[in-house]
Structures are given as structure tokens and as C-alpha cells.
Write a protein that holds these residues in place. Structure first.
Motif, PDB file in Angstrom:
ATOM      1  N   TYR A  73       0.826  -1.210   0.000  1.00  0.00           N
ATOM      2  CA  TYR A  73       0.000   0.000   0.000  1.00  0.00           C
ATOM      3  C   TYR A  73       0.863   1.266   0.000  1.00  0.00           C
ATOM      4  CZ  TYR A  73      -3.743  -3.266   0.959  1.00  0.00           C
ATOM      5  OH  TYR A  73      -4.629  -4.314   0.865  1.00  0.00           O
ATOM      6  N   CYS A  74       1.843   1.358   0.907  1.00  0.00           N
ATOM      7  CA  CYS A  74       2.647   2.588   0.977  1.00  0.00           C
ATOM      8  C   CYS A  74       3.956   2.489   0.205  1.00  0.00           C
ATOM      9  CB  CYS A  74       2.919   2.973   2.424  1.00  0.00           C
ATOM     10  SG  CYS A  74       4.051   1.865   3.319  1.00  0.00           S
ATOM     11  N   ASP A  92      -0.848   0.531   7.739  1.00  0.00           N
ATOM     12  CA  ASP A  92      -1.722   0.406   6.572  1.00  0.00           C
ATOM     13  C   ASP A  92      -2.729  -0.725   6.737  1.00  0.00           C
ATOM     14  OD1 ASP A  92      -0.779   2.595   5.202  1.00  0.00           O
ATOM     15  OD2 ASP A  92       0.636   1.441   3.986  1.00  0.00           O
TER      16      ASP A  92
END
Length: 184
Positions: A90-91, A126
Motif C-alpha cells: 500500500y505505501c 496500513d
């Protein structure tokens, strides 16, 4: 002596696996050499094991005499993290394994299964932010869709890890980077 390991190559002179790297204890390797199941390619310099009548060199690198076909990759936490290169999907940040979690793209509570095509690597923050939602519902985007890797894909990911070269014994280096580009 106790920490010496032996690199194990397939009959084609490639490691059986990079993920994790195929190694045996020196004791297992010496037994395999004495039983004529492997070819001893390299030994550790100035390291001998003595029996009551003989002295033996300690194998550093051995190759199987019979080719062993590689099977499918087992579905494990380590292999998922390795497939995703220890990077939160995600990041995009890379983390140590202890700081990562699994994330079910389709949450388990919504019939999401724990299998290759539904699990990604995520950092704790996340994973909490996504919670019990799909990435779309949480306003998050996956870097790439989850997939079942082949043994070759995992091997390539393992070779790209920053620690890959630093954890290898110098006697193994001539046997590990064949088929890859030389560094300048």
C-alpha cells in the motif's frame, strides 16, 4: 566449525533454491559426499575433520548427482513477504519481516481466503487503516495485484534483497551469480 554451512547446487550447477538459499550443515554434506550422493566442488581452506584413521576436507559447495525438479512454491509468510520484496503493497516502504503483516485483499470476514491471489504484504499502520474493507472501500491502492510466484520469481526476488550478498560465504561466490549480469 559449528557455523560452517555447505552450499547445495542442483545437478545443473544452480542453487536448489534462493528462497531460502539451499544449504546443509557441513556434517550433512560430508555424509552425502562419503555416500557418493553428491559431487564435492569446493572445500573450506585449512579445515579438516579427523576420524581415528582419516582426515576429511569440509565441503563448502556440493552438487547433487541427480537433477531435482523444482516444485511449486509453498504458501508461507516468508514466501509472501519475499514475493512482495518485504515491501508494504500500500505505501511502498520496505520493512523488516517483524514489522510486516499479511493483509487479505478481500477480508476473511467477507469470504476472502488465505491464498496467493488474496494475500499481500502490509505494514501495521496500513493494515489497520484498511481494516475490514477492500482497498477501494478504504481509498487505498495496491502497488500490484497478488499472484502465485514461480520458484524462479522468488529466486530473483531473493537475489535482489540488500542482504543477499553480505550473508554469503566467499567460497560460494563463484557458484551463485552465473546467468546474471556482471556488475561494473
Amino acid at each position: 566449525m559449528g557455523n560452517l554451512r555447505t552450499l547445495v547446487l542442483n545437478a545443473d550447477m544452480q542453487p536448489l533454491s534462493w528462497a531460502p538459499l539451499s544449504v546443509w550443515s557441513w556434517q550433512q554434506a560430508l555424509v552425502a559426499v562419503l555416500q557418493d550422493r553428491v559431487v564435492q566442488l569446493k572445500t573450506y581452506d585449512d579445515v579438516l575433520i579427523h576420524s581415528s584413521r582419516d582426515a576429511f576436507e569440509v565441503p563448502a559447495v556440493v552438487a547433487l548427482k541427480r537433477y531435482r525438479k523444482r516444485k511449486k512454491v509453498s504458501f508461507t509468510r516468508y514466501h509472501v513477504f519475499l514475493r512482495d520484496e518485504f515491501t508494504c503493497q500500500y505505501c511502498g516502504e520496505r520493512f523488516a519481516a517483524g514489522d510486516l503483516t499479511f493483509d487479505h485483499v478481500l477480508p476473511k470476514s467477507r469470504s476472502g481466503h488465505s491464498r496467493w491471489d488474496n494475500i499481500v504484504t502490509a505494514c501495521g499502520p496500513d493494515n489497520l487503516r484498511k481494516a475490514n474493507r477492500t482497498p477501494r472501500e478504504a481509498g487505498m491502492k495496491l502497488l500490484r495485484q497478488p499472484f502465485e510466484p514461480t520458484p524462479r520469481q522468488l529466486d530473483a526476488a531473493a537475489r535482489r534483497l540488500p542482504s543477499a550478498k553480505t550473508e554469503l560465504h566467499k567460497t560460494w561466490m563463484d557458484f551463485l551469480y552465473w546467468g546474471s549480469e556482471l556488475e561494473g
